[in-house]
Scaffold this motif. Sequence first.
Motif: not given
Lengths: 370, 275
Positions: B1-8, B35-47
């Motif tokens: 998950m890239f934090t800068e991408l989350n803020s954008i 894709i790697h960003h979104f994969l880790s993002f959604y896994l961390k979001a408990r989806c």
Amino acid sequence: MAAPVKSVDKPPAECSPLNFTSFQKKSRSKSLSIPGTRPSVQNGQLLVSSGVTSLDYLLGGGLAVGTVLLIEEDRYDSFSRMIFKYFLAEGVVCRHELFVAAAQDDPDDILQELPAPILDDVAIHRPGEQPRMSCEPQDTLDAMKIAWRYQNLPKVQSALASSSRFGHYYDVSKTMEPEIRQAAKWHRFYHPEHPPLSSGTHSPKLESYSALLKSLRDVIQREGFDLTAPLPKSRNILRVGLHSLGSALWGDDLCCHDNPKNVHALTSFLYGLRALLRTSLSVAVVTVPSHLIQDRALMGSITRLCDNAIALESFKGSERETNPLYKDYHVLGRWDNLGTKRREKPPACTSGTSSELFGKSSPRPQGSGL
Amino acid sequence: MFTELNSILNTSPESFTPGEFILLSDRQSDASFLIHHFLSFYLKARCKVCFVALVQSFSHYHAVSQRLGVSLTQAKEKGQLIFLEGLKESLSVFLPQEENPDHQAMSFLRDPAAGLRSLYEFVQSSVVGSSGGGGASAEQWGPPVLLMDDVSVLLSLGVRVGAVLDFSHYCRTTVCSQLQGDVVMLVRCDGEAEEDYADDEGSEQLMRGLTHQSCLTLHVQGLPTGYCRDIHGQVEFCWKKRQSDGQHAPKKVFQFKVHDKGVSFFARGTSRAVL
């Protein structure tokens, strides 16, 4: 020197009398140590040399195991064939196994044309000679008085010391000696030897490509390169060389027609090849006569299915031969696909469309890799 | 998950807009880091994540996700991640062995012209199973998410553009509308946008069709001036509908650089190499 360190699991009484020290190096890393490979400094992937040292540099250290390198052939298939042979010759020198598939030339003939390696600092392995490692002390004349710890080491390295070197140089003017070549274990697939079977499935794949994929899968499983099966104790790399895929001799009409009937046969095969390689200890070099394929979108999808792609354009017969900029070079190489597995650090000098010159002509006949 | 991408994107694993179809596209570049960003993002979001990986092996994503702080094997064991390894399953279709049972998801490879029904049925069974109320032992995950990497390889395998667009529409209906989950797809394109290649209508058509269906597009391109060591490319963000605060510009362009453990995004011209 430090005092000898007691080994962890062996009490001192059990040490063999010839070991003057009970020091044992603890090897912490569980990485595979296969001769002719080295881990990448960027991400720890296992790399093998492609045979051409400057190409290794462009690829970021070497070819990663489990990947495919696509070489788009030049017009007369001279330099792509040379790189193909360098790749196989490097496999012979590193004691890797080879799998050679061709539709035009018999793989035996391809192997007989391999360039001779330059190994002048190492003795060539002769199977008849006994290794000079012996446990009993040598003659008193040979007994070492000062460097007595080295007494029991062999005087001459009787094996090809290729495991210590990554990448070798070859003399293109000579062919490899038969003794070195015959020491290599290799498998062949010559397309005319495999008549088309009558298969009931109407998949988009051609029978020639299906037979090739099946033969490769059988070799991988039989010889112990499959990573999903328990690996044998001594591991090795399988170098796969597929020559001139997509040409008419494989039964494919990609190069003959503007709208070929089996548009997706080669791409489906490359997908299956990628699947096979990702789960085995092998690396593949595929050459494709791209100058015969009119459909640029198809070439784009072929390129994307391979992990690395270079296109070669020979200067022979083209107008660039007389261009003074290129007078020292034989061939222009263009980088088409940077490779996704190493995306963290792209190689130092290429981008998606920039070109890289290599192929220097040298006044000496020996030694310079392409 | 890239934090800068989350803020954008103005999202975080705790709060993200459900029911979105996010399209990742690239042109002569490589957008797989997204894709790697979104994969880790959604896994961390408990989806609950259904990942259809058609071009790389499981170990590749696992190795990269470990660097981003997520363990794919653990997620698979807990049931949070359903991973379809397209490469491995395709081998059992290309080279059928009698003892191996036929895997359903990739069986469209036998006759690609017929469409992607088998793949859709696999996706449907994976995402519907989550919201179908498991037993007491099953953990309750968040909304289902479908990730696909990448869609354009289906064209190389002989599937028609129309069939892929139908498939994405079915997935969008099931996951986004019915189950309020997200869909993220990666599509890759080869040629120049300006020139009108008659032969590349396949992937161009696919990209245009998917862009029309999506509500957020991230388009990755190389720099127009060529290779640069410190800037690996630029990303163009395109929002279809207005954000809740209404202030968002519909399009934004950022440049990025891929590091070992993340990606840094910066506005054009503010790269560290320049400043």
